[in-house]
Design a protein around this motif. Structure first.
Motif, PDB file in Angstrom:
ATOM      1  N   ALA A  47      -4.895  -9.753  -8.899  1.00  0.00           N
ATOM      2  CA  ALA A  47      -5.370  -8.541  -8.234  1.00  0.00           C
ATOM      3  C   ALA A  47      -4.364  -7.414  -8.455  1.00  0.00           C
ATOM      4  CB  ALA A  47      -5.553  -8.801  -6.742  1.00  0.00           C
ATOM      5  N   GLN A  48      -4.835  -6.203  -8.271  1.00  0.00           N
ATOM      6  CA  GLN A  48      -3.961  -5.038  -8.335  1.00  0.00           C
ATOM      7  C   GLN A  48      -3.431  -4.676  -6.956  1.00  0.00           C
ATOM      8  OE1 GLN A  48      -7.254  -2.879 -10.147  1.00  0.00           O
ATOM      9  NE2 GLN A  48      -5.797  -2.198 -11.727  1.00  0.00           N
ATOM     10  N   ILE A  49      -4.241  -4.956  -5.941  1.00  0.00           N
ATOM     11  CA  ILE A  49      -3.881  -4.650  -4.552  1.00  0.00           C
ATOM     12  C   ILE A  49      -4.045  -5.920  -3.735  1.00  0.00           C
ATOM     13  CG2 ILE A  49      -4.422  -3.287  -2.489  1.00  0.00           C
ATOM     14  CD1 ILE A  49      -3.560  -1.453  -4.699  1.00  0.00           C
ATOM     15  N   PHE A  50      -3.008  -6.239  -2.983  1.00  0.00           N
ATOM     16  CA  PHE A  50      -3.063  -7.348  -2.032  1.00  0.00           C
ATOM     17  C   PHE A  50      -2.976  -6.750  -0.633  1.00  0.00           C
ATOM     18  CE2 PHE A  50      -1.058  -9.177  -5.848  1.00  0.00           C
ATOM     19  CZ  PHE A  50      -1.920 -10.231  -6.104  1.00  0.00           C
ATOM     20  N   LEU A  51      -3.988  -6.977   0.177  1.00  0.00           N
ATOM     21  CA  LEU A  51      -3.988  -6.567   1.583  1.00  0.00           C
ATOM     22  C   LEU A  51      -3.734  -7.834   2.382  1.00  0.00           C
ATOM     23  CD1 LEU A  51      -7.145  -4.281   1.544  1.00  0.00           C
ATOM     24  CD2 LEU A  51      -4.757  -3.581   1.395  1.00  0.00           C
ATOM     25  N   VAL A  52      -2.556  -7.919   3.001  1.00  0.00           N
ATOM     26  CA  VAL A  52      -2.099  -9.197   3.552  1.00  0.00           C
ATOM     27  C   VAL A  52      -1.749  -9.067   5.024  1.00  0.00           C
ATOM     28  CG1 VAL A  52      -0.456 -11.079   3.253  1.00  0.00           C
ATOM     29  CG2 VAL A  52      -1.092  -9.684   1.273  1.00  0.00           C
ATOM     30  N   ASP A  53      -2.317  -9.949   5.832  1.00  0.00           N
ATOM     31  CA  ASP A  53      -1.920 -10.067   7.229  1.00  0.00           C
ATOM     32  C   ASP A  53      -0.571 -10.774   7.274  1.00  0.00           C
ATOM     33  OD1 ASP A  53      -2.017 -10.071  10.036  1.00  0.00           O
ATOM     34  OD2 ASP A  53      -3.126 -11.944  10.090  1.00  0.00           O
ATOM     35  N   GLN A  54       0.314 -10.324   8.113  1.00  0.00           N
ATOM     36  CA  GLN A  54       1.638 -10.952   8.206  1.00  0.00           C
ATOM     37  C   GLN A  54       1.563 -12.333   8.841  1.00  0.00           C
ATOM     38  OE1 GLN A  54       4.477 -10.761   6.956  1.00  0.00           O
ATOM     39  NE2 GLN A  54       5.909 -11.691   8.371  1.00  0.00           N
ATOM     40  N   ASN A  55       0.632 -12.535   9.756  1.00  0.00           N
ATOM     41  CA  ASN A  55       0.563 -13.791  10.508  1.00  0.00           C
ATOM     42  C   ASN A  55      -0.589 -14.668  10.032  1.00  0.00           C
ATOM     43  OD1 ASN A  55       2.757 -13.220  12.309  1.00  0.00           O
ATOM     44  ND2 ASN A  55       1.416 -11.704  13.259  1.00  0.00           N
ATOM     45  N   LEU A  56      -0.379 -15.347   8.919  1.00  0.00           N
ATOM     46  CA  LEU A  56      -1.375 -16.277   8.392  1.00  0.00           C
ATOM     47  C   LEU A  56      -1.133 -17.664   8.976  1.00  0.00           C
ATOM     48  CD1 LEU A  56      -1.247 -15.055   4.705  1.00  0.00           C
ATOM     49  CD2 LEU A  56      -3.110 -14.680   6.339  1.00  0.00           C
ATOM     50  N   PRO A  57      -2.138 -18.523   9.010  1.00  0.00           N
ATOM     51  CA  PRO A  57      -1.960 -19.835   9.634  1.00  0.00           C
ATOM     52  C   PRO A  57      -0.997 -20.758   8.890  1.00  0.00           C
ATOM     53  CG  PRO A  57      -4.175 -19.616   8.723  1.00  0.00           C
ATOM     54  CD  PRO A  57      -3.515 -18.281   8.600  1.00  0.00           C
ATOM     55  N   ASP A  58      -0.839 -20.563   7.574  1.00  0.00           N
ATOM     56  CA  ASP A  58      -0.015 -21.496   6.806  1.00  0.00           C
ATOM     57  C   ASP A  58       1.249 -20.889   6.208  1.00  0.00           C
ATOM     58  OD1 ASP A  58      -1.641 -19.986   5.127  1.00  0.00           O
ATOM     59  OD2 ASP A  58      -1.976 -21.599   3.699  1.00  0.00           O
ATOM     60  N   MET A  59       1.463 -19.584   6.379  1.00  0.00           N
ATOM     61  CA  MET A  59       2.651 -18.960   5.800  1.00  0.00           C
ATOM     62  C   MET A  59       2.726 -17.516   6.281  1.00  0.00           C
ATOM     63  SD  MET A  59       3.506 -18.337   1.729  1.00  0.00           S
ATOM     64  CE  MET A  59       3.604 -20.070   1.341  1.00  0.00           C
ATOM     65  N   ALA A  60       3.913 -16.993   6.443  1.00  0.00           N
ATOM     66  CA  ALA A  60       4.072 -15.583   6.771  1.00  0.00           C
ATOM     67  C   ALA A  60       3.676 -14.746   5.562  1.00  0.00           C
ATOM     68  CB  ALA A  60       5.520 -15.286   7.154  1.00  0.00           C
ATOM     69  N   GLY A  61       2.988 -13.655   5.805  1.00  0.00           N
ATOM     70  CA  GLY A  61       2.578 -12.782   4.715  1.00  0.00           C
ATOM     71  C   GLY A  61       3.743 -12.315   3.864  1.00  0.00           C
ATOM     72  N   SER A  62       4.883 -12.036   4.492  1.00  0.00           N
ATOM     73  CA  SER A  62       6.051 -11.571   3.735  1.00  0.00           C
ATOM     74  C   SER A  62       6.607 -12.658   2.819  1.00  0.00           C
ATOM     75  CB  SER A  62       7.139 -11.060   4.682  1.00  0.00           C
ATOM     76  OG  SER A  62       7.461 -12.039   5.640  1.00  0.00           O
ATOM     77  N   ASP A  63       6.352 -13.923   3.140  1.00  0.00           N
ATOM     78  CA  ASP A  63       6.756 -15.020   2.252  1.00  0.00           C
ATOM     79  C   ASP A  63       5.739 -15.231   1.131  1.00  0.00           C
ATOM     80  OD1 ASP A  63       9.033 -15.515   3.790  1.00  0.00           O
ATOM     81  OD2 ASP A  63       8.012 -17.007   5.032  1.00  0.00           O
ATOM     82  N   LEU A  64       4.494 -14.880   1.394  1.00  0.00           N
ATOM     83  CA  LEU A  64       3.435 -15.025   0.413  1.00  0.00           C
ATOM     84  C   LEU A  64       3.517 -13.972  -0.687  1.00  0.00           C
ATOM     85  CD1 LEU A  64       0.730 -16.213  -0.599  1.00  0.00           C
ATOM     86  CD2 LEU A  64      -0.415 -14.752   1.099  1.00  0.00           C
ATOM     87  N   VAL A  65       3.897 -12.758  -0.347  1.00  0.00           N
ATOM     88  CA  VAL A  65       3.859 -11.645  -1.296  1.00  0.00           C
ATOM     89  C   VAL A  65       4.620 -11.913  -2.594  1.00  0.00           C
ATOM     90  CG1 VAL A  65       4.562  -9.235  -1.627  1.00  0.00           C
ATOM     91  CG2 VAL A  65       3.253  -9.892   0.388  1.00  0.00           C
ATOM     92  N   PRO A  66       5.848 -12.441  -2.569  1.00  0.00           N
ATOM     93  CA  PRO A  66       6.514 -12.704  -3.860  1.00  0.00           C
ATOM     94  C   PRO A  66       5.749 -13.690  -4.737  1.00  0.00           C
ATOM     95  CG  PRO A  66       8.100 -12.785  -2.059  1.00  0.00           C
ATOM     96  CD  PRO A  66       6.738 -12.697  -1.442  1.00  0.00           C
ATOM     97  N   LEU A  67       5.071 -14.641  -4.133  1.00  0.00           N
ATOM     98  CA  LEU A  67       4.267 -15.598  -4.896  1.00  0.00           C
ATOM     99  C   LEU A  67       3.046 -14.911  -5.508  1.00  0.00           C
ATOM    100  CD1 LEU A  67       4.435 -18.548  -2.346  1.00  0.00           C
ATOM    101  CD2 LEU A  67       5.858 -18.197  -4.374  1.00  0.00           C
ATOM    102  N   LEU A  68       2.457 -13.990  -4.765  1.00  0.00           N
ATOM    103  CA  LEU A  68       1.324 -13.233  -5.287  1.00  0.00           C
ATOM    104  C   LEU A  68       1.764 -12.333  -6.440  1.00  0.00           C
ATOM    105  CD1 LEU A  68      -0.367 -12.239  -1.921  1.00  0.00           C
ATOM    106  CD2 LEU A  68      -1.214 -13.922  -3.582  1.00  0.00           C
TER     107      LEU A  68
END
Length: 133
Positions: A47-68
């Motif tokens: 994707a070009q844009i990721f719209l991410v909630d910070q409080n996901l059930p399996d991981m913090a959004g801020s931890d997910l972003v580098p993987l995305l």
């Protein structure tokens, strides 16, 4: 410019609303309720844009972003924007920093749709510009 957008939020109502609004504007939108599903979708088609909630059930959004971002790195020019949409922020779009530094921008809930549209337009313009050398 139509954008490839991945909305990642476990709040089904919020996700459906964003998907509907963004689709009406001509964007290609996919959704995920978990970080695991978001990573699957991002690897299938970046994707070009990721719209991410910070409080996901399996991981913090801020931890997910580098993987995305890693999923985008090998495609095209590798540019993307990660935008937090969180109840932990207030006000209009602001540049991320501190604990939320993985994000490019942070938008608070409830979403200010004028600020949201302006931010998407800014991101689209940046993605259309030639990449920095």
């Amino acid at each position: 410019m139509p954008l490839e957008i991945l909305v990642i939020d476990d709040n089904r109502d919020a996700t459906e609303l964003l998907e509907e609004l963004l689709s009406m504007e001509g964007h290609a939108v996919r959704t995920a309720a978990t970080a695991a599903r978001a990573l699957e979708l991002a690897h299938e088609k970046p994707a070009q844009i990721f719209l991410v909630d910070q409080n996901l059930p399996d991981m913090a959004g801020s931890d997910l972003v580098p993987l995305l971002r890693a999923s985008v790195a090998g495609h095209g020019d590798g540019r993307c924007f990660a935008i937090a949409i969180t109840g932990m922020a207030s006000g209009n779009a602001r540049t991320a920093g501190g604990q939320m530094g993985a994000f490019d921008y942070i938008l608070g809930k409830p979403l200010d749709f004028d600020a949201f549209d302006a931010l998407l337009a800014r991101c689209a313009a940046a993605l259309q510009a030639p990449p920095a050398p």
